[in-house]
Enzyme design. Sequence first.
Site, PDB file in Angstrom:
ATOM      1  N   SER A   8      -9.200  -9.068  -6.936  1.00  0.00           N
ATOM      2  CA  SER A   8     -10.368  -9.772  -6.397  1.00  0.00           C
ATOM      3  C   SER A   8      -9.914 -10.911  -5.501  1.00  0.00           C
ATOM      4  CB  SER A   8     -11.235 -10.321  -7.532  1.00  0.00           C
ATOM      5  OG  SER A   8     -12.158 -11.230  -6.971  1.00  0.00           O
ATOM      6  N   HIS A  33     -11.136  -6.019  -3.855  1.00  0.00           N
ATOM      7  CA  HIS A  33     -12.451  -6.319  -4.427  1.00  0.00           C
ATOM      8  C   HIS A  33     -12.982  -7.601  -3.777  1.00  0.00           C
ATOM      9  CE1 HIS A  33     -15.449  -6.001  -7.690  1.00  0.00           C
ATOM     10  NE2 HIS A  33     -15.386  -7.333  -7.752  1.00  0.00           N
ATOM     11  N   ASP A  35     -16.026 -10.273  -3.717  1.00  0.00           N
ATOM     12  CA  ASP A  35     -17.137 -10.795  -4.521  1.00  0.00           C
ATOM     13  C   ASP A  35     -18.090 -11.631  -3.684  1.00  0.00           C
ATOM     14  OD1 ASP A  35     -16.656  -9.886  -7.230  1.00  0.00           O
ATOM     15  OD2 ASP A  35     -14.843 -11.110  -7.177  1.00  0.00           O
ATOM     16  N   MET A  37     -21.444 -13.824  -3.666  1.00  0.00           N
ATOM     17  CA  MET A  37     -22.355 -14.558  -4.562  1.00  0.00           C
ATOM     18  C   MET A  37     -23.314 -15.401  -3.732  1.00  0.00           C
ATOM     19  SD  MET A  37     -19.521 -15.953  -7.228  1.00  0.00           S
ATOM     20  CE  MET A  37     -18.361 -14.848  -8.032  1.00  0.00           C
ATOM     21  N   HIS A  66     -18.696  -6.181  -4.028  1.00  0.00           N
ATOM     22  CA  HIS A  66     -19.526  -6.401  -5.213  1.00  0.00           C
ATOM     23  C   HIS A  66     -20.589  -7.433  -4.855  1.00  0.00           C
ATOM     24  CE1 HIS A  66     -19.528  -8.114  -9.635  1.00  0.00           C
ATOM     25  NE2 HIS A  66     -20.683  -7.559  -9.297  1.00  0.00           N
ATOM     26  N   MET A  68     -23.326  -9.737  -5.695  1.00  0.00           N
ATOM     27  CA  MET A  68     -24.022 -10.482  -6.756  1.00  0.00           C
ATOM     28  C   MET A  68     -25.114 -11.287  -6.079  1.00  0.00           C
ATOM     29  SD  MET A  68     -20.643 -11.549  -8.893  1.00  0.00           S
ATOM     30  CE  MET A  68     -19.570 -11.186  -7.526  1.00  0.00           C
ATOM     31  N   MET A 137     -19.423  -5.365 -16.034  1.00  0.00           N
ATOM     32  CA  MET A 137     -19.021  -6.776 -16.044  1.00  0.00           C
ATOM     33  C   MET A 137     -18.516  -7.141 -17.438  1.00  0.00           C
ATOM     34  SD  MET A 137     -19.414  -7.666 -12.969  1.00  0.00           S
ATOM     35  CE  MET A 137     -18.727  -9.295 -13.311  1.00  0.00           C
ATOM     36  N   ASP A 175     -14.673  -5.478 -14.569  1.00  0.00           N
ATOM     37  CA  ASP A 175     -14.599  -6.672 -13.726  1.00  0.00           C
ATOM     38  C   ASP A 175     -14.773  -7.943 -14.552  1.00  0.00           C
ATOM     39  OD1 ASP A 175     -14.554  -8.403 -11.618  1.00  0.00           O
ATOM     40  OD2 ASP A 175     -16.445  -7.727 -10.734  1.00  0.00           O
TER      41      ASP A 175
END
Length: 216
Positions: A8, A33, A35, A37, A66, A68, A137, A175
């Site tokens: 990540s 990966h 992330d 957010m 990913h 979020m 998760m 994850d």
Amino acid sequence: MFPLIAPSILAADFANLQKEVEMLNGSKADYIHVDIMDGVFVPNISFGIPVTEAIHKHAKKPLDVHLMIVNPDAYLESFRRAGAEIISVHYEACAHLHRTLQAIHKLGAKAGVAINPHTSVNLLEEIISEVDLVCLMSVNPGFGGQKFIENTFSKVERLKELILRKGSQAMIEIDGGVNLENAPKLIAAGADVLVAGSFVFHSPDPKATIAGLKLI
Ligand code: DX5
Ligand code: ZN
């Protein structure tokens, strides 16, 4: 070759992002990966589309994005254009998950569904045949460096059973809080992809740490 390792980038040194991506290019990592957010779905903000593009510019490995975020449908095309090969949306953020997965596939990407620690794998029963990857998760999303939630082990087993029963091709990704201690048990339970942030980037030799995870 399984397990696939997806470091990540959230735990990387953002001031040296190109160098960090090049390190991953030269490592045994399978995916990068990414992330995303939004400060609404999760209580933290990471980065967005321009930074994903910048990572993609240097990356020689597929980007596993990913999301979020709330209302992911509004951003699928932008993230695909920014270089995402896998796009995972949260089960908890999608009122029309089937439609969202169709939209991801229409963009030519692989479609992932991420589920929070409190979300039962049984809720994927009617959708699992449309899913390329389930991101389980193993921490509450929002931050790197959190403690692995032990209930994940049995959750992987239940998800694997569901995937086999439904004849789905979905891969199981774990994850949050993954390290060399819990990784062998996760693989034994049926995990295919391991995300690791802090464990890789905060180690003295990230490339060797990735190689170590790959050897499990
Ligand atoms: C958590 C993120 C994870 C996180 C993993 O919200 O989705 O991908 O960056 O980081 P570690 O491995 O440090 O838990
Ligand atoms: Zn993630």
